[in-house]
Scaffold this motif. Structure first.
Motif, PDB file in Angstrom:
ATOM      1  N   ASP A 186      85.550  40.881 -18.565  1.00 25.12           N
ATOM      2  CA  ASP A 186      86.437  39.811 -19.063  1.00 25.12           C
ATOM      3  C   ASP A 186      87.322  40.188 -20.242  1.00 25.12           C
ATOM      4  OD1 ASP A 186      85.292  37.942 -17.339  1.00 25.12           O
ATOM      5  OD2 ASP A 186      84.084  36.966 -18.790  1.00 25.12           O
ATOM      6  N   GLU A 187      87.031  41.181 -21.227  1.00 32.96           N
ATOM      7  CA  GLU A 187      87.712  41.635 -22.031  1.00 32.96           C
ATOM      8  C   GLU A 187      88.973  42.315 -21.744  1.00 32.96           C
ATOM      9  OE1 GLU A 187      84.681  41.931 -25.867  1.00 32.96           O
ATOM     10  OE2 GLU A 187      84.669  43.498 -24.575  1.00 32.96           O
ATOM     11  N   ILE A 188      88.507  43.196 -20.502  1.00 33.18           N
ATOM     12  CA  ILE A 188      89.768  44.074 -20.018  1.00 33.18           C
ATOM     13  C   ILE A 188      90.874  43.167 -19.297  1.00 33.18           C
ATOM     14  CG2 ILE A 188      90.097  45.476 -17.945  1.00 33.18           C
ATOM     15  CD1 ILE A 188      87.289  46.490 -18.189  1.00 33.18           C
ATOM     16  N   ARG A 189      90.194  42.158 -18.684  1.00 33.20           N
ATOM     17  CA  ARG A 189      91.228  41.269 -17.971  1.00 33.20           C
ATOM     18  C   ARG A 189      92.000  40.516 -19.047  1.00 33.20           C
ATOM     19  NH1 ARG A 189      86.460  39.865 -14.747  1.00 33.20           N
ATOM     20  NH2 ARG A 189      86.953  40.902 -12.633  1.00 33.20           N
ATOM     21  N   GLN A 190      91.519  40.067 -20.149  1.00 30.43           N
ATOM     22  CA  GLN A 190      92.190  39.708 -21.208  1.00 30.43           C
ATOM     23  C   GLN A 190      93.185  40.362 -21.770  1.00 30.43           C
ATOM     24  OE1 GLN A 190      91.886  36.002 -22.344  1.00 30.43           O
ATOM     25  NE2 GLN A 190      94.058  36.669 -23.388  1.00 30.43           N
ATOM     26  N   ALA A 191      92.787  41.557 -21.929  1.00 27.83           N
ATOM     27  CA  ALA A 191      93.713  42.813 -22.696  1.00 27.83           C
ATOM     28  C   ALA A 191      95.011  42.869 -21.394  1.00 27.83           C
ATOM     29  CB  ALA A 191      93.105  44.106 -22.618  1.00 27.83           C
ATOM     30  N   MET A 192      94.976  42.839 -20.151  1.00 33.10           N
ATOM     31  CA  MET A 192      95.909  42.924 -19.074  1.00 33.10           C
ATOM     32  C   MET A 192      96.682  41.768 -19.211  1.00 33.10           C
ATOM     33  SD  MET A 192      93.435  44.750 -16.113  1.00 33.10           S
ATOM     34  CE  MET A 192      94.727  44.830 -14.811  1.00 33.10           C
ATOM     35  N   ARG A 193      96.184  40.492 -19.310  1.00 38.16           N
ATOM     36  CA  ARG A 193      96.992  39.268 -19.421  1.00 38.16           C
ATOM     37  C   ARG A 193      97.833  39.379 -20.953  1.00 38.16           C
ATOM     38  NH1 ARG A 193      92.376  36.677 -17.324  1.00 38.16           N
ATOM     39  NH2 ARG A 193      91.418  36.282 -19.445  1.00 38.16           N
ATOM     40  N   ASP A 194      97.346  39.814 -21.981  1.00 35.19           N
ATOM     41  CA  ASP A 194      97.934  40.019 -23.154  1.00 35.19           C
ATOM     42  C   ASP A 194      99.124  40.987 -23.044  1.00 35.19           C
ATOM     43  OD1 ASP A 194      96.264  37.923 -24.289  1.00 35.19           O
ATOM     44  OD2 ASP A 194      95.046  39.372 -25.247  1.00 35.19           O
ATOM     45  N   VAL A 206      90.208  46.933 -25.760  1.00 33.87           N
ATOM     46  CA  VAL A 206      90.160  45.633 -25.695  1.00 33.87           C
ATOM     47  C   VAL A 206      90.268  45.245 -27.234  1.00 33.87           C
ATOM     48  CG1 VAL A 206      89.075  45.673 -23.642  1.00 33.87           C
ATOM     49  CG2 VAL A 206      87.587  45.295 -25.728  1.00 33.87           C
ATOM     50  N   GLU A 207      90.442  44.033 -27.676  1.00 32.46           N
ATOM     51  CA  GLU A 207      90.744  43.446 -29.023  1.00 32.46           C
ATOM     52  C   GLU A 207      89.383  43.610 -29.587  1.00 32.46           C
ATOM     53  OE1 GLU A 207      92.691  39.578 -31.176  1.00 32.46           O
ATOM     54  OE2 GLU A 207      91.956  39.355 -29.090  1.00 32.46           O
ATOM     55  N   ARG A 208      88.217  43.226 -29.090  1.00 34.11           N
ATOM     56  CA  ARG A 208      87.094  43.354 -30.083  1.00 34.11           C
ATOM     57  C   ARG A 208      86.700  44.604 -30.610  1.00 34.11           C
ATOM     58  NH1 ARG A 208      81.784  44.649 -28.260  1.00 34.11           N
ATOM     59  NH2 ARG A 208      82.646  44.525 -26.354  1.00 34.11           N
ATOM     60  N   LEU A 209      87.073  45.750 -29.792  1.00 39.50           N
ATOM     61  CA  LEU A 209      86.782  47.077 -29.963  1.00 39.50           C
ATOM     62  C   LEU A 209      87.486  47.902 -30.962  1.00 39.50           C
ATOM     63  CD1 LEU A 209      85.079  48.010 -26.784  1.00 39.50           C
ATOM     64  CD2 LEU A 209      83.855  47.290 -28.993  1.00 39.50           C
ATOM     65  N   GLN A 210      88.743  47.331 -31.441  1.00 38.27           N
ATOM     66  CA  GLN A 210      89.843  47.919 -31.921  1.00 38.27           C
ATOM     67  C   GLN A 210      89.222  48.716 -33.272  1.00 38.27           C
ATOM     68  OE1 GLN A 210      93.412  48.080 -31.279  1.00 38.27           O
ATOM     69  NE2 GLN A 210      92.576  47.389 -29.174  1.00 38.27           N
ATOM     70  N   ARG A 211      88.491  47.866 -34.030  1.00 41.70           N
ATOM     71  CA  ARG A 211      88.107  48.508 -35.222  1.00 41.70           C
ATOM     72  C   ARG A 211      87.080  49.694 -35.130  1.00 41.70           C
ATOM     73  NH1 ARG A 211      89.383  46.252 -40.360  1.00 41.70           N
ATOM     74  NH2 ARG A 211      88.381  48.152 -41.211  1.00 41.70           N
ATOM     75  N   THR A 212      86.201  49.749 -33.948  1.00 42.48           N
ATOM     76  CA  THR A 212      85.281  50.505 -33.410  1.00 42.48           C
ATOM     77  C   THR A 212      85.996  51.906 -32.971  1.00 42.48           C
ATOM     78  OG1 THR A 212      83.672  48.832 -32.762  1.00 42.48           O
ATOM     79  CG2 THR A 212      83.269  51.139 -32.041  1.00 42.48           C
ATOM     80  N   VAL A 213      86.849  51.845 -32.265  1.00 40.42           N
ATOM     81  CA  VAL A 213      87.736  52.921 -31.713  1.00 40.42           C
ATOM     82  C   VAL A 213      88.960  53.400 -32.327  1.00 40.42           C
ATOM     83  CG1 VAL A 213      89.100  53.399 -29.322  1.00 40.42           C
ATOM     84  CG2 VAL A 213      87.345  51.868 -29.314  1.00 40.42           C
TER      85      VAL A 213
END
Length: 318
Positions: A226-234, A180-187
């Motif tokens: 909610d973050e998973i759903r947003q990633a799917m929508r994006d 998901v977007e928030r975890l990009q720099r972590t992962v």
């Protein structure tokens, strides 16, 4: 004095849903024998993928193998990935494109996934090399369906590199947003990012109308529903048609920890939500990886009533 006793941590057993049957069957055995005779290593074997039996043992035309080109050393260091890293990997093997195409064409598979490490040390990130492998493979065996799981080419050839690969004659253009977007720099490595990955997927479709695009995320990295759903929508908004979700499994203690083991029922929920959002095909399960049963997904989702992008004309060499 007695021998000191080490305080070992108790072994943590994986849940039952992460256990798989031993691979076997006529198709699997035949393909294993064919691949052993070739000099190419598959990601399926090298990564000890748990789904090798299902992918290699697929029905006629859907059996899938995944190979990695441009070497085995990556210029990036994502925290989930077990591939070797270096700022200066060995140079590309001369003649690799032709040799790879020759061997892929001889395999008894109907669908092949070609992926690669990131090569930020090469001027175009390896885009032209990638495209050449596809062109030469299609020239030797036009009926073979090819999926390319590419880097983002960010910092090298950029979207021009994406377009070059998209027009090479492939059938599916895959690039993973990973999380998901928030975890990009972590992962992921700091040179990769969410917006850039979505642009890759959008541009592949713009460069080659009709090409199928695909992306994947891992669960168990600390994401919320909610973050998973947003990633799917994006991803839907970016034109992605095939979406996969799987459980992140920690390769070693050097890698980031798993935050939770996601049960099969939740993966079923994401499959239903993804289909409702408009994805053409969704693979969602604890053992699903981005190339999981890729041939089956493409053939069931697209060849029934749809002509592949590479059929009906010579691949664009631009």
């Amino acid at each position: 004095e007695g021998v000191p006793v080490r305080n070992r941590k108790p072994h943590v057993r994986h849940p039952d849903w992460l256990k798989v049957k031993m691979p076997g069957g006529e198709n699997y055995t035949r393909l294993k024998r064919t691949l052993k005779a070739s000099k190419l290593a598959t990601v399926c074997q090298e990564a000890r993928c748990p789904n090798i039996g299902e992918c290699w043992g697929g029905d006629a035309g859907t059996a899938t193998a995944t190979i990695m080109v441009m070497g085995d050393t990556c210029t990036r260091g994502c925290r989930f990935c077990n591939v070797k890293t270096s700022k200066s990997p060995p140079p590309l093997e001369p003649g690799e494109a032709e040799a790879t195409a020759e061997q892929i064409a001889s395999w008894g598979v109907g669908y092949v996934v070609i992926t690669s490490v990131d090569r930020d040390d090469i001027a175009d990130g390896g885009a032209s090399h990638f495209a050449q492998v596809v062109r030469q493979t299609k020239a030797k065996r036009p009926s073979l369906l090819i999926e390319c799981l590419t880097p983002d080419f960010n910092g090298t050839s950029g979207l021009d590199g994406v377009a070059l690969v998209a027009r090479s004659g492939l059938d599916v253009y895959a690039h993973n947003i990973e999380t998901v977007e928030r975890l990009q720099r972590t992962v992921r490595d700091h040179r990769a990012n969410y917006a850039a990955s979505l642009r890759v997927l959008e541009h592949a479709r713009a460069a080659k109308p009709g090409v199928v695009t695909k992306t994947s995320i891992m669960l168990g990295c600390g994401e919320t529903h909610d973050e998973i759903r947003q990633a799917m929508r994006d991803s839907v908004q970016a034109g992605v048609e095939i979406f996969t979700l799987g459980q992140y499994m920690r390769p070693s203690k050097r890698h980031m920890q798993v935050t939770r083991m996601v049960p099969p029922e939740e993966f079923d929920m994401w499959k239903a939500e993804g289909e409702a959002l408009g994805f053409k095909y969704v693979f969602s399960g604890p053992l699903v990886r981005s190339s999981y049963k890729a041939g089956e997904a493409y053939i069931k989702g697209f060849l029934q009533g749809r002509v592949p992008a590479s059929v009906g004309g010579v691949a664009d060499a631009s």
